[in-house]
Design a protein around this motif. Structure first.
Motif, PDB file in Angstrom:
ATOM      1  N   THR A  39      49.825  28.457  55.684  1.00 10.23           N
ATOM      2  CA  THR A  39      48.852  29.357  55.044  1.00 10.23           C
ATOM      3  C   THR A  39      48.642  30.611  55.880  1.00 10.23           C
ATOM      4  OG1 THR A  39      46.478  29.681  54.609  1.00 10.23           O
ATOM      5  CG2 THR A  39      47.057  27.765  55.937  1.00 10.23           C
ATOM      6  N   CYS A  40      48.479  31.735  55.171  1.00  6.67           N
ATOM      7  CA  CYS A  40      48.206  33.001  55.860  1.00  6.67           C
ATOM      8  C   CYS A  40      46.705  33.138  56.141  1.00  6.67           C
ATOM      9  CB  CYS A  40      48.750  34.169  55.057  1.00  6.67           C
ATOM     10  SG  CYS A  40      48.216  34.198  53.344  1.00  6.67           S
ATOM     11  N   THR A  41      45.960  32.122  55.840  1.00 12.85           N
ATOM     12  CA  THR A  41      44.526  31.953  56.164  1.00 12.85           C
ATOM     13  C   THR A  41      43.606  32.959  55.478  1.00 12.85           C
ATOM     14  OG1 THR A  41      44.352  33.139  58.293  1.00 12.85           O
ATOM     15  CG2 THR A  41      45.152  30.861  58.367  1.00 12.85           C
ATOM     16  N   LEU A  42      42.998  33.873  56.218  1.00 13.58           N
ATOM     17  CA  LEU A  42      41.876  34.652  55.683  1.00 13.58           C
ATOM     18  C   LEU A  42      42.149  36.154  55.708  1.00 13.58           C
ATOM     19  CD1 LEU A  42      39.095  32.658  57.579  1.00 13.58           C
ATOM     20  CD2 LEU A  42      39.585  32.548  55.122  1.00 13.58           C
ATOM     21  N   PRO A  43      41.486  36.896  54.799  1.00 15.56           N
ATOM     22  CA  PRO A  43      41.684  38.353  54.772  1.00 15.56           C
ATOM     23  C   PRO A  43      41.207  39.020  56.056  1.00 15.56           C
ATOM     24  CG  PRO A  43      40.535  37.598  52.795  1.00 15.56           C
ATOM     25  CD  PRO A  43      40.578  36.437  53.737  1.00 15.56           C
ATOM     26  N   LEU A  44      41.855  40.121  56.405  1.00 16.41           N
ATOM     27  CA  LEU A  44      41.386  40.918  57.538  1.00 16.41           C
ATOM     28  C   LEU A  44      39.997  41.466  57.209  1.00 16.41           C
ATOM     29  CD1 LEU A  44      44.298  40.625  58.449  1.00 16.41           C
ATOM     30  CD2 LEU A  44      44.311  43.044  59.015  1.00 16.41           C
ATOM     31  N   PRO A  45      39.197  41.759  58.209  1.00 12.42           N
ATOM     32  CA  PRO A  45      37.889  42.348  57.945  1.00 12.42           C
ATOM     33  C   PRO A  45      38.035  43.594  57.062  1.00 12.42           C
ATOM     34  CG  PRO A  45      38.073  41.764  60.263  1.00 12.42           C
ATOM     35  CD  PRO A  45      39.431  41.541  59.653  1.00 12.42           C
ATOM     36  N   GLY A  46      37.197  43.679  56.046  1.00 11.13           N
ATOM     37  CA  GLY A  46      37.237  44.838  55.157  1.00 11.13           C
ATOM     38  C   GLY A  46      38.185  44.696  53.979  1.00 11.13           C
ATOM     39  N   ILE A  47      38.987  43.632  53.972  1.00 11.05           N
ATOM     40  CA  ILE A  47      39.929  43.440  52.860  1.00 11.05           C
ATOM     41  C   ILE A  47      39.316  42.437  51.885  1.00 11.05           C
ATOM     42  CG2 ILE A  47      42.266  42.685  52.221  1.00 11.05           C
ATOM     43  CD1 ILE A  47      42.049  45.391  53.838  1.00 11.05           C
ATOM     44  N   MET A  48      38.987  42.924  50.690  1.00  9.17           N
ATOM     45  CA  MET A  48      38.245  42.111  49.728  1.00  9.17           C
ATOM     46  C   MET A  48      39.207  41.369  48.801  1.00  9.17           C
ATOM     47  SD  MET A  48      35.350  42.884  50.912  1.00  9.17           S
ATOM     48  CE  MET A  48      34.306  44.139  51.643  1.00  9.17           C
ATOM     49  N   ALA A  49      39.941  40.428  49.371  1.00  8.70           N
ATOM     50  CA  ALA A  49      40.924  39.678  48.587  1.00  8.70           C
ATOM     51  C   ALA A  49      40.239  38.558  47.812  1.00  8.70           C
ATOM     52  CB  ALA A  49      41.990  39.103  49.518  1.00  8.70           C
ATOM     53  N   GLU A  50      40.751  38.328  46.608  1.00  7.84           N
ATOM     54  CA  GLU A  50      40.199  37.274  45.749  1.00  7.84           C
ATOM     55  C   GLU A  50      41.294  36.727  44.858  1.00  7.84           C
ATOM     56  OE1 GLU A  50      36.861  37.740  42.999  1.00  7.84           O
ATOM     57  OE2 GLU A  50      35.750  38.586  44.701  1.00  7.84           O
ATOM     58  N   ILE A  51      40.994  35.590  44.226  1.00  9.97           N
ATOM     59  CA  ILE A  51      41.950  35.046  43.270  1.00  9.97           C
ATOM     60  C   ILE A  51      41.264  34.969  41.917  1.00  9.97           C
ATOM     61  CG2 ILE A  51      43.436  33.091  42.734  1.00  9.97           C
ATOM     62  CD1 ILE A  51      43.439  32.537  45.767  1.00  9.97           C
ATOM     63  N   VAL A  52      41.905  35.574  40.927  1.00  8.23           N
ATOM     64  CA  VAL A  52      41.263  35.666  39.612  1.00  8.23           C
ATOM     65  C   VAL A  52      42.203  35.178  38.508  1.00  8.23           C
ATOM     66  CG1 VAL A  52      39.838  37.633  40.349  1.00  8.23           C
ATOM     67  CG2 VAL A  52      42.039  38.060  39.224  1.00  8.23           C
ATOM     68  N   ASP A  53      41.598  34.918  37.345  1.00 12.71           N
ATOM     69  CA  ASP A  53      42.409  34.559  36.176  1.00 12.71           C
ATOM     70  C   ASP A  53      42.763  35.830  35.397  1.00 12.71           C
ATOM     71  OD1 ASP A  53      40.172  35.318  34.726  1.00 12.71           O
ATOM     72  OD2 ASP A  53      39.485  33.257  34.401  1.00 12.71           O
ATOM     73  N   GLU A  54      43.396  35.656  34.231  1.00 12.85           N
ATOM     74  CA  GLU A  54      43.865  36.814  33.448  1.00 12.85           C
ATOM     75  C   GLU A  54      42.742  37.769  33.040  1.00 12.85           C
ATOM     76  OE1 GLU A  54      45.896  33.842  32.464  1.00 12.85           O
ATOM     77  OE2 GLU A  54      47.240  34.817  33.901  1.00 12.85           O
ATOM     78  N   THR A  55      41.533  37.240  32.973  1.00 15.77           N
ATOM     79  CA  THR A  55      40.433  38.105  32.550  1.00 15.77           C
ATOM     80  C   THR A  55      39.726  38.743  33.743  1.00 15.77           C
ATOM     81  OG1 THR A  55      38.877  36.268  32.612  1.00 15.77           O
ATOM     82  CG2 THR A  55      40.006  36.658  30.512  1.00 15.77           C
ATOM     83  N   GLY A  56      40.216  38.446  34.938  1.00 17.09           N
ATOM     84  CA  GLY A  56      39.624  39.054  36.125  1.00 17.09           C
ATOM     85  C   GLY A  56      38.488  38.246  36.733  1.00 17.09           C
ATOM     86  N   HIS A  57      38.244  37.056  36.216  1.00 17.59           N
ATOM     87  CA  HIS A  57      37.182  36.233  36.786  1.00 17.59           C
ATOM     88  C   HIS A  57      37.715  35.344  37.896  1.00 17.59           C
ATOM     89  CE1 HIS A  57      35.427  37.337  32.860  1.00 17.59           C
ATOM     90  NE2 HIS A  57      34.341  37.445  33.613  1.00 17.59           N
ATOM     91  N   PRO A  58      36.926  35.158  38.943  1.00 20.75           N
ATOM     92  CA  PRO A  58      37.375  34.311  40.049  1.00 20.75           C
ATOM     93  C   PRO A  58      37.684  32.888  39.557  1.00 20.75           C
ATOM     94  CG  PRO A  58      35.355  35.472  40.639  1.00 20.75           C
ATOM     95  CD  PRO A  58      35.597  35.746  39.190  1.00 20.75           C
ATOM     96  N   VAL A  59      38.748  32.310  40.081  1.00 23.97           N
ATOM     97  CA  VAL A  59      39.087  30.932  39.702  1.00 23.97           C
ATOM     98  C   VAL A  59      38.350  29.977  40.639  1.00 23.97           C
ATOM     99  CG1 VAL A  59      41.355  31.589  38.836  1.00 23.97           C
ATOM    100  CG2 VAL A  59      41.120  30.838  41.208  1.00 23.97           C
ATOM    101  N   PRO A  60      38.123  28.728  40.211  1.00 26.57           N
ATOM    102  CA  PRO A  60      37.478  27.763  41.097  1.00 26.57           C
ATOM    103  C   PRO A  60      38.350  27.477  42.315  1.00 26.57           C
ATOM    104  CG  PRO A  60      37.739  26.882  38.856  1.00 26.57           C
ATOM    105  CD  PRO A  60      38.453  28.174  38.898  1.00 26.57           C
ATOM    106  N   GLN A  61      37.706  27.111  43.392  1.00 30.11           N
ATOM    107  CA  GLN A  61      38.432  26.783  44.620  1.00 30.11           C
ATOM    108  C   GLN A  61      39.481  25.717  44.329  1.00 30.11           C
ATOM    109  OE1 GLN A  61      37.016  23.836  47.265  1.00 30.11           O
ATOM    110  NE2 GLN A  61      39.234  23.893  47.473  1.00 30.11           N
ATOM    111  N   GLY A  62      40.692  25.935  44.842  1.00 30.74           N
ATOM    112  CA  GLY A  62      41.761  24.977  44.628  1.00 30.74           C
ATOM    113  C   GLY A  62      42.657  25.320  43.453  1.00 30.74           C
TER     114      GLY A  62
END
Ligand code: WTA
Length: 656
Positions: free
Chosen positions: A442-465
């Protein structure tokens, strides 16, 4: 998918040692969290402070982020600076005699260049370019071997405000031609030949071939660095030798103050259409990303480190972590001309011992091939100088990670698995080695200031996992500014309307585990990752159908033990489907053809012939079936929408 599932169960965790943390630029998770919190509390203030602290500005900026013309974001837009000044001049008072570059040639010859010498060489070449009429904003194509001269050429462009576009020396004349044309370059800088693994690769000949393809009147001069000494034809009036160009040039040259938003370079990369994209980076934000990641991720210690990033300058990694980042910090770095397996698979380990490398950054594909060729070889060399290891370009499988950690790093060195892209300019998601507990894969966590997220097709965050699309929610300084000459494609590709038009879509899928760590799963577009190199399936398909024998082609990837992904092509010929010896002969011809159209890295590993391709009634090729066949999987999907289901049986027959 099965490998992804298994890596997600990874539960080995390696926190930084007390010794490493004690000396780290960012020590401990609390320090990391404090930076993250600071960015969240005052986003612009966070970046502005860092930009003032780490960059020498010739005119200070007063504006930070300008979002008025989103997604064409601007950073530090009224500030002025010069990247070459930041990489060279500012180190001279304290570090003139310090070694900047340790160059090791393919044959093992070592030469060293101090900051003072590098400064003079860059200035002379910059003056040379000026004497050829190169001005601020002009494009210069650099098609060079890994060399001091390649770095000099890049730095010289930056110094006078010319926009370089480096083309990887392994790309074909055709690919070079396309880039020379698209960039409307005024000058091409190349070498007679490059030397890799004892073999000569003709670069100047490829430039000549590209020029003969026509419609490149924009090119006025071709500068040729004499590397191998091979006889190469020089066209009077157009071609000149590097050594003749720099002869008599003054060894100082003004570093032209550039606007922070002026383009620094264009680098072409593969996308999901046939045409490569000219990723355009800006001066100020890019430099900031390079510097901060050197500080945070590589824990840069300019006075004691010997830094070695093995990437070729033809790729983004060779831009940020060879040509710019280490020099901006005033570090000593190794530049290597050759390949990891020549004269033996111990080359990397010998070089680490010889140059007392402290920080080593390479690709998982290289690690996997070196395990295969000699898992025990690192133990036969003194690798005690190493303190930090890095990987980039593709997910690293936990087995390879563990070997890298235990055998190369002797369980002493943290590994920074850095996720980023040509488009992001610098590392985005990565451990900070003195803070983040690391886990294999795993590349672990975003650098400070980098607002990375995981979203679905509609742009909503997906549940953890859950898996989803990797996005970056806020603009960051080192991101691409546009695609050269194609702002519409820039918007459509990276800031799609479906996600609101302001969120950066990386093109990768990912999930997060219970610690919030990112696990990159692969591309969501038609881009393959072969030995850490991006290749568009459409690009390879276009190359195949350009062959007069070929009627239709579809290209997919399949997992490969060393390369990560292998290229599988399904081909329909204009003539009847070949078999036996004839098929073998055509396979060889088509592989060579793709090598000439794009470059050897794009040659299909496997070609299968069919009378047709599996298509829906509306004529769409069903790629997921082709992927399943390539992997040798049972086809469980519904094939009822297929126009021609019988074709599947035929395509299952592989060609030797
Ligand atoms: C992949 C290379 C997993 C990813 C710097 C990305 C990675 C593409 C990693 C960019 C990593 C890069 N783990 N995957 N640490 N780093 N990738 O533009 O798919 O050549 O989108 O930039 O490589 O490739 P590029």
């Amino acid at each position: 998918m099965s490998t992804i599932e298994s890596v997600l169960q990874e539960n080995r965790v390696f926190p930084p040692s007390a010794a490493f943390a004690a000396q780290a630029n960012v020590a401990g998770m609390a320090a990391y969290q404090a930076l993250v919190a600071k960015a969240a509390a005052d986003y612009e203030g966070f970046w502005a402070e860092l930009a003032r602290q780490h960059i020498t500005w010739s005119k200070p900026f007063s504006q930070v982020l300008d979002e008025s013309n989103a997604p064409f974001y601007k950073w530090f837009a009224d500030g002025e600076l010069n990247v070459s000044y930041n990489c060279l001049d500012r180190h001279l008072p304290a570090r003139a005699d310090k070694t900047a570059l340790i160059f090791e040639a393919d044959d093992g010859t070592v030469s060293k260049v101090t900051y003072q010498e590098l400064y003079h060489r860059v200035c002379q070449f910059a003056n040379g370019l000026k004497s050829l009429g190169v001005q601020k904003g002009d494009r210069v194509i650099i098609y060079m071997p890994m060399s001091v001269e390649a770095v000099v050429a890049m730095q010289a462009c930056a110094r006078i405000g010319a926009i370089h576009s480096v083309v990887f020396g392994g790309f074909s004349a055709k690919a070079l031609h396309e880039r020379i044309q698209d960039a409307r370059a005024k000058v091409v800088v190349t070498a007679d030949e490059s030397l890799r693994g004892g073999k000569a690769v003709p670069l100047k000949a490829a430039v000549d071939e590209a020029m003969a393809m026509g419609d490149v009147d924009n090119v006025q001069k071709i500068v040729v660095y004499r590397r191998s000494g091979a006889a190469v034809p020089m066209q009077a009036g157009r071609d000149l030798w590097w050594h003749d160009l720099v002869k008599g040039q003054a060894d100082s040259c003004e570093a032209v103050p550039m606007n922070a938003e002026d383009p620094l370079f264009i680098l072409y990369t593969s996308g999901s259409t046939g045409k490569p994209k000219g990723v355009q980076h800006a001066t100020g934000g890019y430099l900031l990303g390079a510097i901060l990641s050197m500080q945070w991720v590589f824990d840069a210690k300019p006075d004691t480190d010997v830094y070695w990033c093995t990437a070729d300058v033809g790729w983004i990694t060779g831009h940020t972590y060879v040509a710019y980042g280490p020099l901006a910090l005033g570090m000593t770095e190794v530049i290597f001309e050759g390949v990891p397996t020549y004269p033996s698979a111990a080359r990397f380990w010998e070089m680490i011992a010889r140059h007392k490398v402290t920080t080593f950054y390479t690709a998982p594909t290289a690690i996997r091939s070196l395990i295969k060729l000699g898992a025990d070889l690192p133990r036969q060399h003194d690798l005690s100088s190493l303190r930090l290891l890095g990987t980039v370009g593709e997910p690293i499988n936990p087995e390879a990670w563990m070997w890298y950690y235990e055998v190369v790093g002797q369980s002493r060195c943290p590994i920074v698995d850095t996720w980023w892209q040509t488009e992001t300019g610098s590392n985005m998601i990565s451990p900070l080695p003195g803070a983040t507990p690391i886990k294999p894969g795993t590349c672990t966590l975003p650098l400070p200031g980098i607002m990375a997220e995981i979203v679905d097709e509609t742009g909503h965050p997906v549940p953890q996992g859950s898996g989803g699309m990797l996005v970056i929610k806020r603009p960051f300084p080192s991101q691409l500014r546009t695609l050269w000459g194609d702002p519409e494609r820039f918007k459509k590709t990276y800031f799609p309307e479906e996600l609101g038009g302001k969120t950066y879509l990386a093109g990768d899928s990912s999930r997060r585990d219970e610690d919030g760590y990112f696990w990159i799963m692969g591309r969501i577009d038609d881009v393959l990752n072969v030995s850490g190199h991006r290749l568009g399936t459409m690009e390879i398909e276009s190359a195949l159908v350009a062959n007069p024998m070929v009627a239709e082609a579809a290209v997919v990837g399949k997992p490969h033990e060393i390369k990560g992904e292998a290229v599988v092509a399904y081909v329909v010929l204009k003539r009847a489907r070949p078999t036996g010896e004839e098929a073998k002969k055509i396979v060889a011809e088509l592989r060579d053809w793709v090598g000439k159209e794009i470059g050897p890295i794009a040659k299909p590993d496997e070609i299968r012939f069919g009378d047709n391709l599996p298509k829906t009634r509306s004529g769409k090729i069903m790629r997921r079936l082709l992927r399943a066949i390539a992997k040798g999987e049972e086809i469980t999907q519904d094939v009822s929408t297929l126009e021609n289901p019988a074709i599947l049986e035929q395509l299952k027959e592989a060609v030797a």
